[in-house]
Motif scaffolding. Structure first.
Motif, mmCIF file in Angstrom:
data_model
loop_
_atom_site.group_PDB
_atom_site.id
_atom_site.type_symbol
_atom_site.label_atom_id
_atom_site.label_comp_id
_atom_site.label_asym_id
_atom_site.label_seq_id
_atom_site.Cartn_x
_atom_site.Cartn_y
_atom_site.Cartn_z
ATOM 1 N N PRO A 148 40.060 31.962 39.765
ATOM 2 C CA PRO A 148 41.488 31.974 40.124
ATOM 3 C C PRO A 148 42.206 33.190 39.547
ATOM 4 O O PRO A 148 43.120 33.733 40.173
ATOM 5 C CB PRO A 148 42.014 30.682 39.504
ATOM 6 C CG PRO A 148 40.824 29.782 39.429
ATOM 7 C CD PRO A 148 39.652 30.678 39.158
ATOM 8 N N GLU A 149 41.764 33.637 38.370
ATOM 9 C CA GLU A 149 42.404 34.809 37.756
ATOM 10 C C GLU A 149 42.135 36.064 38.588
ATOM 11 O O GLU A 149 43.009 36.907 38.764
ATOM 12 C CB GLU A 149 41.874 35.012 36.324
ATOM 13 C CG GLU A 149 42.293 33.926 35.331
ATOM 14 C CD GLU A 149 41.604 32.585 35.563
ATOM 15 O OE1 GLU A 149 40.449 32.582 36.052
ATOM 16 O OE2 GLU A 149 42.223 31.539 35.286
ATOM 17 N N GLU A 150 40.903 36.155 39.092
ATOM 18 C CA GLU A 150 40.577 37.298 39.954
ATOM 19 C C GLU A 150 41.342 37.221 41.276
ATOM 20 O O GLU A 150 41.793 38.225 41.811
ATOM 21 C CB GLU A 150 39.064 37.340 40.230
ATOM 22 C CG GLU A 150 38.249 37.786 39.028
ATOM 23 C CD GLU A 150 36.755 37.559 39.213
ATOM 24 O OE1 GLU A 150 35.977 38.274 38.570
ATOM 25 O OE2 GLU A 150 36.369 36.649 39.973
ATOM 26 N N ALA A 151 41.486 35.990 41.769
ATOM 27 C CA ALA A 151 42.192 35.795 43.041
ATOM 28 C C ALA A 151 43.640 36.267 42.940
ATOM 29 O O ALA A 151 44.190 36.844 43.879
ATOM 30 C CB ALA A 151 42.140 34.327 43.454
ATOM 31 N N ALA A 152 44.243 36.029 41.772
ATOM 32 C CA ALA A 152 45.666 36.338 41.600
ATOM 33 C C ALA A 152 45.954 37.830 41.734
ATOM 34 O O ALA A 152 47.063 38.219 42.071
ATOM 35 C CB ALA A 152 46.144 35.830 40.240
ATOM 36 N N VAL A 153 44.945 38.660 41.474
ATOM 37 C CA VAL A 153 45.175 40.108 41.560
ATOM 38 C C VAL A 153 44.282 40.753 42.623
ATOM 39 O O VAL A 153 44.175 41.975 42.709
ATOM 40 C CB VAL A 153 44.909 40.793 40.189
ATOM 41 C CG1 VAL A 153 45.920 40.303 39.162
ATOM 42 C CG2 VAL A 153 43.486 40.514 39.703
ATOM 43 N N HIS A 154 43.655 39.908 43.432
ATOM 44 C CA HIS A 154 42.720 40.428 44.438
ATOM 45 C C HIS A 154 43.455 41.229 45.516
ATOM 46 O O HIS A 154 44.513 40.812 45.974
ATOM 47 C CB HIS A 154 41.977 39.252 45.087
ATOM 48 C CG HIS A 154 40.717 39.657 45.780
ATOM 49 N ND1 HIS A 154 40.722 40.249 47.029
ATOM 50 C CD2 HIS A 154 39.419 39.570 45.408
ATOM 51 C CE1 HIS A 154 39.471 40.498 47.383
ATOM 52 N NE2 HIS A 154 38.665 40.097 46.428
ATOM 53 N N PRO A 155 42.915 42.409 45.888
ATOM 54 C CA PRO A 155 43.625 43.219 46.886
ATOM 55 C C PRO A 155 43.769 42.533 48.245
ATOM 56 O O PRO A 155 44.666 42.861 49.006
ATOM 57 C CB PRO A 155 42.757 44.482 46.999
ATOM 58 C CG PRO A 155 41.445 44.121 46.397
ATOM 59 C CD PRO A 155 41.715 43.080 45.366
ATOM 60 N N GLN A 156 42.915 41.570 48.519
ATOM 61 C CA GLN A 156 43.014 40.887 49.816
ATOM 62 C C GLN A 156 43.699 39.527 49.723
ATOM 63 O O GLN A 156 43.532 38.687 50.599
ATOM 64 C CB GLN A 156 41.618 40.724 50.414
ATOM 65 C CG GLN A 156 41.190 41.928 51.230
ATOM 66 C CD GLN A 156 39.880 42.497 50.728
ATOM 67 O OE1 GLN A 156 38.959 41.783 50.387
ATOM 68 N NE2 GLN A 156 39.798 43.813 50.676
ATOM 69 N N ARG A 157 44.484 39.336 48.658
ATOM 70 C CA ARG A 157 45.081 38.013 48.478
ATOM 71 C C ARG A 157 46.139 37.701 49.526
ATOM 72 O O ARG A 157 46.584 36.568 49.632
ATOM 73 C CB ARG A 157 45.660 37.871 47.072
ATOM 74 C CG ARG A 157 46.845 38.762 46.779
ATOM 75 C CD ARG A 157 47.300 38.574 45.336
ATOM 76 N NE ARG A 157 48.428 39.422 45.011
ATOM 77 C CZ ARG A 157 48.334 40.704 44.652
ATOM 78 N NH1 ARG A 157 47.156 41.272 44.597
ATOM 79 N NH2 ARG A 157 49.405 41.410 44.365
#
Ligand code: MN
Length: 461
Positions: A148-157
């Motif tokens: 979830p932490e990676e998702a929060a800053v993911h370029p494709q979010r």
């Protein structure tokens, strides 16, 4: 009777000039729509959706709410197909509404969601996200491919996997929650939670009692955090729950959410599931505790999220995601959104194309052959002058072939011509080559007398 009080704040943020978010405050329905699509189409999409939702809501039931969301979807689809500049527009829609319980013995807060706007419940000091984002990164989190932490800053979010306006079939996630006095529901667009962490959102809801103040403060924090997207917050407070709170003990109320370890799974009301939500009482059996589960989360007929995801074949790239950031597969899938026509593999067009292609290839091959073979030159075959067919030294895979020896020896050839003949003298036609040979013989004959000394001087010491 349950009484609600709501406040709203919306802002374009610090980067965008247009606010494509829309909000609806129409007791007892509260909604946020986050539009997408270029040239203000997203603005149109979110407004069309909320207008249609407002007009379509009928009975105070979750089923009626889902129907209203479907009609809002139809309205956006229809509007998008009507004008070229609106094609491809879509919108998220997240709704909180007060509905009657199925048994008619109480009221519930129904939450309906499509897309990546969110509904949260702030209760007893804890903030809980109720909705499940319909995004590519959420799918990756669910599959444990990223945290979830990676998702929060993911370029494709910003890539959503479900939205209104794409297809007339649509899946709507729903939840029903028993409201207690003091509960605060927050409905917001991603412009808030992409800029402000959950604990800071919770702190605002803890600190500011007035829903309008809280909504405005949340928007301010999102702008402080960067304001890279439109921000919309609707805060809905449960100010009175009738006698529910007194009926339930304070301990039970405190336990109601936190003791429930399981994640709230949505009831997916979509084309994969025609069945409406079952009576709320049925969930009483899965609790097992002394607490009357009637007064807890109603959770019925859950379709596994994976199945729901696979059914959600649509993917809409959010306008604010740079096109280059889209993974290739997403771009392909966007193209796949167009209705597919039956594919005829071999048509007369294809046949004609093949014939023309063969003709072009054939004539090119012919030209190569003609160039390589249909020419003649004069050169040496060993020490004798000869006529050849082809190009001196050959061309591609065409080697020259001997046509005729002339009987003229290398030493008879005048020095001035010997060099050229060694390379091969090109003449195009056989006739030309023979004329050259005839001229050569004439020259040799003519020079016989006076050049004999010259010739002998080179050949004999
Ligand atoms: Mn947004």
């Amino acid at each position: 009777m349950t009484a609600l009080r709501a406040g709203v704040a919306s802002d374009p943020g610090r980067v965008r000039s247009v606010n494509e978010d829309s909000a609806l405050i129409e007791h007892p329905i509260f909604a946020v729509a986050d539009g997408m699509g270029g040239h203000r189409a997203g603005d149109v999409a979110s407004q069309v959706a909320l207008d249609a939702l407002r007009r379509a809501v009928g009975e105070p039931t979750t089923e009626a709410l889902v129907d209203a969301v479907r009609r809002a979807n139809d309205a956006v689809v229809e509007r998008a197909s009507g004008a070229a500049e609106l094609r491809g527009m879509g919108t998220t829609l997240c709704v909180v509404a007060l509905v009657d319980d199925h048994d008619g013995d109480g009221e519930r807060i129904a939450v309906a969601n499509v897309g990546d706007s969110r509904a949260y419940l702030y209760r007893d000091g804890e903030l809980e996200q109720l909705t499940h984002d319909h995004t590519l990164v959420q799918t990756m989190v669910d599959d444990a491919r990223i945290t979830p932490e990676e998702a929060a800053v993911h370029p494709q979010r910003h890539i959503v996997t479900r939205a209104l306006g794409i297809d007339t079939r649509i899946e709507v996630d729903t939840w029903e929650i028993v409201p207690f006095a003091g509960d605060r529901f927050l409905v917001c667009s991603d412009g808030l939670f992409n800029e402000v962490e959950d604990d800071r959102i919770a702190a605002v809801l803890r600190r500011l009692a007035d829903p309008s103040d809280a909504a405005a403060e949340l928007v301010r924090l999102a702008n402080d955090g960067g304001g890279r997207d439109n921000i919309t917050c609707v805060v809905v407070d449960v100010v009175d729950d009738g006698d529910r709170a007194t009926a339930a003990s304070a301990a039970l109320a405190g336990e109601a959410l936190t003791s429930q370890g399981d994640r709230r799974e949505p009831d997916v009301a979509g084309f994969t599931s025609a069945a409406p939500a079952a009576p709320a009482g049925e969930t009483g059996s899965d609790g097992g505790g002394a607490a009357p589960r009637d007064d807890d989360t109603v959770m019925v007929q859950t379709i596994p999220p994976a199945a729901a995801r696979s059914a959600a074949a649509v993917a809409v790239a959010r306008r604010h995601a740079p096109a280059s950031a889209l993974p290739r597969s997403e771009r392909v899938r966007r193209r796949d959104l167009r209705p597919t026509r039956p594919h005829r593999r071999f048509t007369w067009r294809v046949a004609l194309f093949m014939v023309l292609l063969l003709a072009v290839v054939g004539s090119a091959a012919g030209a190569v052959w003609w160039y390589g073979r249909n020419t003649y030159y004069v050169g040496f075959d060993g020490d004798e002058v000869a006529v050849f067919r082809g190009r001196p030294g050959g061309f591609l895979w065409f080697d020259p072939t001997l046509v005729e020896r002339t009987g003229i020896e290398r030493e008879e050839v005048p020095e001035s011509l010997a060099g050229r003949l060694a390379d091969g003298v090109d003449h195009g036609t056989e006739q030309g080559a023979r004329s050259y040979v005839a001229n050569l013989e004439d020259q040799i004959d003519g020079l016989d007398g006076d050049s004999a000394t010259g010739a002998s001087s080179t050949t004999s010491p």
